[in-house]
Design an enzyme around this catalytic site. Structure first.
Site, mmCIF file in Angstrom:
data_model
loop_
_atom_site.group_PDB
_atom_site.id
_atom_site.type_symbol
_atom_site.label_atom_id
_atom_site.label_comp_id
_atom_site.label_asym_id
_atom_site.label_seq_id
_atom_site.Cartn_x
_atom_site.Cartn_y
_atom_site.Cartn_z
ATOM 1 N N CYS A 269 1.112 -1.226 -0.140
ATOM 2 C CA CYS A 269 0.461 0.246 -0.239
ATOM 3 C C CYS A 269 0.932 1.168 -0.226
ATOM 4 O O CYS A 269 0.732 1.887 1.047
ATOM 5 C CB CYS A 269 -1.115 0.042 1.265
ATOM 6 N N ALA A 270 1.598 1.409 -0.719
ATOM 7 C CA ALA A 270 2.907 2.810 -0.616
ATOM 8 C C ALA A 270 2.684 3.900 -0.891
ATOM 9 O O ALA A 270 3.700 4.688 -0.714
ATOM 10 C CB ALA A 270 3.477 1.957 -2.087
ATOM 11 N N GLY A 271 1.193 4.031 -1.807
ATOM 12 C CA GLY A 271 0.551 5.860 -1.784
ATOM 13 C C GLY A 271 0.925 6.121 -0.698
ATOM 14 O O GLY A 271 0.395 6.536 0.179
ATOM 15 N N GLY A 274 6.003 7.548 1.010
ATOM 16 C CA GLY A 274 7.479 8.134 2.288
ATOM 17 C C GLY A 274 7.980 6.641 3.047
ATOM 18 O O GLY A 274 9.033 6.660 2.722
ATOM 19 N N LYS A 275 6.674 5.607 3.035
ATOM 20 C CA LYS A 275 7.801 4.495 3.407
ATOM 21 C C LYS A 275 8.539 3.835 2.609
ATOM 22 O O LYS A 275 9.416 3.266 2.470
ATOM 23 C CB LYS A 275 6.687 3.466 4.066
ATOM 24 N N GLU A 294 0.534 0.253 -5.119
ATOM 25 C CA GLU A 294 -0.793 0.425 -5.061
ATOM 26 C C GLU A 294 -1.866 1.162 -5.949
ATOM 27 O O GLU A 294 -2.067 0.415 -7.155
ATOM 28 C CB GLU A 294 -0.174 2.749 -5.076
ATOM 29 N N ASP A 320 -4.050 -4.059 -6.680
ATOM 30 C CA ASP A 320 -4.715 -3.902 -5.503
ATOM 31 C C ASP A 320 -4.287 -5.422 -4.676
ATOM 32 O O ASP A 320 -4.611 -6.221 -5.593
ATOM 33 C CB ASP A 320 -6.615 -4.355 -6.064
ATOM 34 N N ASP A 337 0.980 -0.673 4.979
ATOM 35 C CA ASP A 337 0.417 -0.004 5.527
ATOM 36 C C ASP A 337 -0.876 0.434 5.165
ATOM 37 O O ASP A 337 -1.046 1.574 3.830
ATOM 38 C CB ASP A 337 2.280 1.244 5.294
ATOM 39 N N CYS A 390 -2.564 4.728 10.551
ATOM 40 C CA CYS A 390 -1.611 6.256 11.001
ATOM 41 C C CYS A 390 -2.930 6.255 12.196
ATOM 42 O O CYS A 390 -3.205 6.971 11.868
ATOM 43 C CB CYS A 390 -1.471 7.109 10.123
HETATM 44 C C1 LIG Z 1 -1.662 4.943 4.668
HETATM 45 S S1 LIG Z 1 -1.471 4.952 2.445
HETATM 46 C C2 LIG Z 1 -0.422 4.596 3.045
HETATM 47 C C3 LIG Z 1 0.922 5.562 3.067
HETATM 48 C C4 LIG Z 1 2.358 5.093 2.550
HETATM 49 N N1 LIG Z 1 2.836 3.787 2.637
HETATM 50 C C5 LIG Z 1 3.314 5.955 2.538
HETATM 51 O O1 LIG Z 1 3.876 6.282 3.390
HETATM 52 O O2 LIG Z 1 3.244 7.343 1.790
HETATM 53 C C6 LIG Z 1 -2.580 3.764 2.190
HETATM 54 C C7 LIG Z 1 -2.878 3.797 0.505
HETATM 55 O O3 LIG Z 1 -3.192 2.464 0.326
HETATM 56 C C8 LIG Z 1 -3.590 2.560 -0.659
HETATM 57 N N2 LIG Z 1 -5.242 1.472 -1.089
HETATM 58 C C9 LIG Z 1 -6.281 1.277 -0.726
HETATM 59 N N3 LIG Z 1 -6.561 0.019 -0.798
HETATM 60 C C10 LIG Z 1 -5.712 -0.262 -0.871
HETATM 61 C C11 LIG Z 1 -5.810 -1.838 -2.169
HETATM 62 N N4 LIG Z 1 -6.590 -2.704 -2.380
HETATM 63 N N5 LIG Z 1 -4.763 -2.305 -2.739
HETATM 64 C C12 LIG Z 1 -3.403 -1.532 -2.518
HETATM 65 N N6 LIG Z 1 -3.068 -0.228 -2.348
HETATM 66 C C13 LIG Z 1 -4.937 0.350 -1.646
HETATM 67 C C14 LIG Z 1 -4.481 4.182 -0.710
HETATM 68 O O4 LIG Z 1 -4.592 4.836 -2.201
HETATM 69 C C15 LIG Z 1 -3.343 4.563 0.210
HETATM 70 O O5 LIG Z 1 -2.318 5.470 -0.959
#
Ligand SMILES: C[S@@+](CC[C@H](N)C(=O)[O-])C[C@H]1O[C@@H](n2cnc3c(N)ncnc32)[C@H](O)[C@@H]1O
Length: 457
Positions: A269-271, A274-275, A294, A320, A337, A390
């Site tokens: 879940c990279a978007g 940052g991590k 992401e 996904d 994350d 978070c």
């Molecule tokens: C809490 S944020 C992650 C923050 C990120 N790790 C960082 O440090 O920048 C959660 C992310 O998961 C993505 N997300 C939501 N559902 C998802 C899925 N089913 N598969 C992958 N990513 C997903 C969201 O779009 C969002 O960008």
């Protein structure tokens, strides 16, 4: 500046806008005016953020000064009143200036009739200071502790309750936490390992403008007003803006002991990245390859931007995490994350606490469990998964991990806990483990949660 602050409050109210997205372009436009000064921007920022954060307290005070329920007062009038209340009770602006400027604003945006109403209410508010008002309008602690804290520290009652459940302990701790949510957080930078160093950032920012991080060897804290974009290392992606709690989470996953190969890492879940950027920099140092996934395409683009220039091998994909394109057991370390309520980052988003509803949690839980289950499927036997949020809400943290381990709502995962605390060396007050909950008032970080699990079968 008051008109500008009012416009932001209206946008937040009317179209669910985010103050931190609406304010900067308005300030940029205002800067084009010849008379504009830096302190005007500071005032507008303080008015917007302070008013939104303290809205719960101000609403209770305004309510005591009007003779009808607040829901019957027009929202734009309430915004002018809240802005006025903040100037009177939460800033050093002299009383007469706060009242006359607010009445003038009311005249412009609401008309003469309602300006009179604003004048009358603000004059009542001006008769006492914040402490006296709070003592008058908050229910006594002994009668209803949560309601009392909700009014005094300006949080919705259900949020007070959820944070207190997660924090445990008595009155002092929860009061410190709620107040920490009302402070503007420091801007923290990460020097991405192998690409820059904390010392380089400290030297570039200047001694008076930056301090080393408290816990992460890669963190640098900027003094108030510090501009990350002024540093070359940030501009060219060798460093970035990142809360120290997020750094600790990525570091703990990278440090977790592992037998066997350690060559393939996944951030599921990279978007916005940052991590992933810190993990990729650490992976480059140890020869591992990172896949950053992401679900949302536009956020995957942000991840690409965050990882650009990483010295080691990496790939960013739109995918996904609950229906993963990768084969089971493909990775040695996986970070998941998950999307969450964000109750751990209330310092950053002043309006978020008023927008979230307790019911939102029910929507997140199945996704959080699904993502963790798939993350455990993605890692090889013996590999490590880091489940991060978070949010400190127990329904999003420990409960999700226990549900997945015990097979509630799906097959039981073959995994065991790893104690995450020793992987955050030097960080105090990490509780009884094996998972870790960071706190703004104890660690100066967002309230990040981390559970580390090792796949066993
Ligand atoms: C809490 S944020 C992650 C923050 C990120 N790790 C960082 O440090 O920048 C959660 C992310 O998961 C993505 N997300 C939501 N559902 C998802 C899925 N089913 N598969 C992958 N990513 C997903 C969201 O779009 C969002 O960008």
């Amino acid at each position: 500046m008051r008109l500008l602050a009012f416009e932001v409050l209206r946008a937040v109210d009317e179209r669910d806008a985010y103050a931190n997205l609406v304010l900067p372009p308005l300030l940029k436009k205002a800067r084009e005016n010849p008379g504009f000064e830096t302190r005007d921007a500071a005032l507008a920022t303080e008015l917007v953020y302070g008013t939104l954060r303290r809205q719960g307290t101000y609403d209770a005070i305004i309510s005591a000064c009007v003779d009808r329920p607040l829901r019957e007062v027009d929202p734009p009038v309430l915004d002018v009143l809240a802005l006025g209340a903040h100037q009177l009770l939460g800033t050093r602006i002299p009383t007469h200036a706060a009242v006359s400027a607010s009445v003038e604003l009311a005249r412009v945006v609401l008309g003469d009739g309602r300006a009179k109403f604003v004048n009358a209410v603000l004059r009542k508010i001006a008769q006492d200071d914040l402490e006296t008002w709070v003592a008058r309008v908050a229910p006594p602690y002994d009668e209803d502790a949560e309601d009392h804290l909700a009014v005094v520290h300006s949080h919705p009652r259900w949020v007070v309750s959820a944070l207190w459940d997660a924090l445990g302990g008595g009155r002092a701790g929860i009061e410190d936490l709620l107040e920490a949510d009302n402070e503007r957080p420091e801007v923290t930078l990460v020097a991405r390992p192998g690409r820059s160093t904390a010392d380089e950032l400290l030297a570039a920012a200047g001694e008076d403008s930056a301090l080393p991080g408290r816990w992460s060897p890669y963190a640098v804290r900027l003094a108030e007003g510090g501009e990350p974009g002024a540093l070359d290392a940030v501009r060219d992606g060798r460093a970035g803006v990142q809360d120290e709690g997020s750094q600790l989470v990525a570091l703990a996953l990278a440090r977790a002991p592992l037998d066997g190969p350690d060559a393939r890492w996944l951030d599921a879940c990279a978007g916005p990245g940052g991590k992933a950027a810190l993990l990729a920099a650490l992976a480059a140092g140890s020869g591992a390859r990172v896949l950053a996934a992401e679900k949302q395409h536009h956020r995957a683009r942000l991840v690409e931007r965050a990882l650009a220039g990483n010295p080691g091998p990496y790939q960013v994909i739109t995918a996904d995490g609950t229906r993963p394109p990768w084969a089971p057991g493909s990775f040695d370390r996986v970070l998941v994350d998950v999307p969450c309520s964000g109750l751990g980052a209330l310092r950053r988003r002043p309006e978020a606490r008023w927008r979230r509803r307790a019911e939102d949690l029910e929507g997140f839980a199945p996704l959080q469990r699904g993502l963790l289950r798939e993350a455990l499927g993605a890692v090889r036997v013996g590999g490590v998964v880091g489940y991060a949020t978070c949010s400190p809400h127990l329904a999003e943290t420990r409960a999700v991990v226990e549900d997945v381990l015990k097979g509630r709502g799906g097959p039981a995962a073959g995994a065991e806990w790893i104690d995450a605390r020793p992987l955050m060396p030097g960080v105090p007050a990490l509780g009884e483990g094996p998972d870790v909950q960071l706190w703004p008032h104890l660690h100066g970080t967002d309230a990040m949660y981390l559970a580390l699990l090792r796949r066993t079968v």
